[in-house]
Design an enzyme around this catalytic site. Structure first.
Site: not given
Length: 183
Positions: A8, A10
């Site tokens: 992922d 952020d």
């Protein structure tokens, strides 16, 4: 077939300051380059899988996002690692504008981005790893068939019922990753 370390963005690659789209606001998470180096040394490729509802909300556009991600890839190279590819979902089912107002199969927790990356790069998902900081990341990984999942504690504090390894921060991953990479 290749094994991938799916990340992922952020909260895993960069500190999640909310809707980051400029390099001036992009702050790398401590330990992320070490995690990627360990994976690459074990023969894994690194792929980013990220929801980007800031595009859907009109806060920034796809060109600005892509420019930032080119810079991010350059920073990874400078730090001895390589990002094979980045997949992003620019949609939001409720807060999107225009063409981005869409309930799609690419927005996590749906597995669309992982499935597309797997098809594009011949990834063995069953032997890959996903690292995220939200329950939606873990659910997308499960839906795609990824058995090794790492959830980093985050500002979102999801209560998760999904099976995964949980760690406090990205730096902690370097302690558990070697055993996951061997299996």
């Amino acid at each position: 077939m290749k094994k991938a370390l799916f990340l992922d963005r952020d909260g895993i690659i960069n500190i999640d300051h909310g809707y980051v789209y400029q390099k001036e606001n992009f702050e790398f998470v401590e330990g992320i380059f070490d995690v990627c180096q360990l994976a690459m040394e074990a023969g894994y490729v690194v792929i980013i899988i990220t929801n980007q509802s800031g595009i859907a909300r009109g806060m920034y556009n796809e060109e600005q996002f892509n420019t930032l991600m080119q810079w991010v890839a350059e920073q990874f190279k400078i730090n001895g690692t390589t990002i094979l590819d980045t997949y992003f979902c620019p949609h939001h089912p409720k807060k999107g504008q225009g063409e981005y107002l869409k309930d799609c199969d690419c927005r996590k927790p749906m597995p669309g981005m992982i499935n597309q990356a797997s098809a594009d790069h011949h990834i063995d998902v069953a032997n890959s790893i996903f690292i995220g900081d939200k329950e939606s990341d873990m659910k997308a990984a499960i839906a795609a068939g990824i058995e090794k999942r790492i959830l980093v504690s985050s500002q979102y504090q999801d209560s998760t019922d999904v099976a995964c390894t949980q760690v406090q921060n990205v730096s902690d991953i370097t302690k558990i990753l070697p055993s996951l990479l061997k299996n």
